[in-house]
Design a protein around this motif. Sequence first.
Motif, PDB file in Angstrom:
ATOM      1  N   VAL A  69       2.116   1.873  -3.433  1.00 12.54           N
ATOM      2  CA  VAL A  69       0.829   2.461  -4.377  1.00 12.54           C
ATOM      3  C   VAL A  69       0.787   3.993  -4.210  1.00 12.54           C
ATOM      4  O   VAL A  69       0.461   4.987  -4.975  1.00 12.54           O
ATOM      5  N   GLN A 108      -0.285  -0.316  -8.942  1.00 13.45           N
ATOM      6  CA  GLN A 108      -1.835  -0.107  -8.195  1.00 13.45           C
ATOM      7  C   GLN A 108      -2.819  -0.589  -9.284  1.00 13.45           C
ATOM      8  O   GLN A 108      -4.021  -0.877  -9.118  1.00 13.45           O
ATOM      9  N   ASP A 128       0.719  -1.066  -0.020  1.00 14.67           N
ATOM     10  CA  ASP A 128       0.077   0.068   0.033  1.00 14.67           C
ATOM     11  C   ASP A 128       0.817   1.310   0.037  1.00 14.67           C
ATOM     12  O   ASP A 128       0.599   2.392  -0.493  1.00 14.67           O
TER      13      ASP A 128
END
Length: 295
Positions: free
Chosen positions: A146, A154, A143
Amino acid sequence: CNRQWFQTFDFISYSRIDDGLYSVACVLFPDRSHRRSSYLISEPYRNWKDAMQDLKCHAVCEYHINSAAKLQAFVDTYETTVLRIDLSMTEENAQIMQRNHEVLCSSLRCVVYCGRQGIALRGHRDDDTSCSFNKGNFKALLDLRVDAGDKVLQCHLDTCAKNATYTSKSSQNDLLLCIKEYIQTKIISDIKQQSIGPYYGIQCDEVRDSSNWEQLGLMICYVKDHMPCEKLLEFIPCEATTVEALCQSAVKCLIDSGLDIKLCRSQTLDGAGVLLVISSSYLHGHIIITVQTMI
């Protein structure tokens, strides 16, 4: 046979052997979905007095039009390679492979980061069925990548199927095994490229993991760039802790890694519950292993 026919009908060709005319498109790309005459296709056409009328009728037949379209498409594809289906599929597959490679590189960087910092990849559960809001360090790092602007990762996480994210615990373990094999390959390569020869030493010790399983830590000692090196080769699961079982596990690990047990020149075994000394010699083509138990 009249030369003028070839100027009017560009699809015909004369066979000197059969002394007759053939429709090139219908011979090379026959359309078998329609009923058609065998003349001009599988049999030569020799009805010279009615040739003009018969060739006009053949030119407007649906099966001939379909064959002519296939022939023209073949010629266009041959002359313009960008229209070739095989090259288009190859190029598309190459793009997919490149995109998957970038996604795996992003996942590998997260695994390597956790390994270098000595932190766990996940807790007890990190799948979607877990009620915990903390999915572990590995998924948190994904995460973070991203959020930092990794568009390829992503796009992959947003568009891939749920069973193809390659972020599950099984995929994490597979990546860890790939890293392990790569590191072991580099270690063995450094040993075999020593200027003094592929000699090495070993260090062994038993240790228990968090699940209370016995493991044998196997270290390799060698020289690289005229400096001594000590590298952990593997943690070997031990189903038994007898001296014979530990000896067999250590020797098997060395042989499986591509090292010759006869080239082992030193052994360090301190602090183990059961100490073992492995000495080998070569006699009549067989490796003789002597095991000594020390309390």
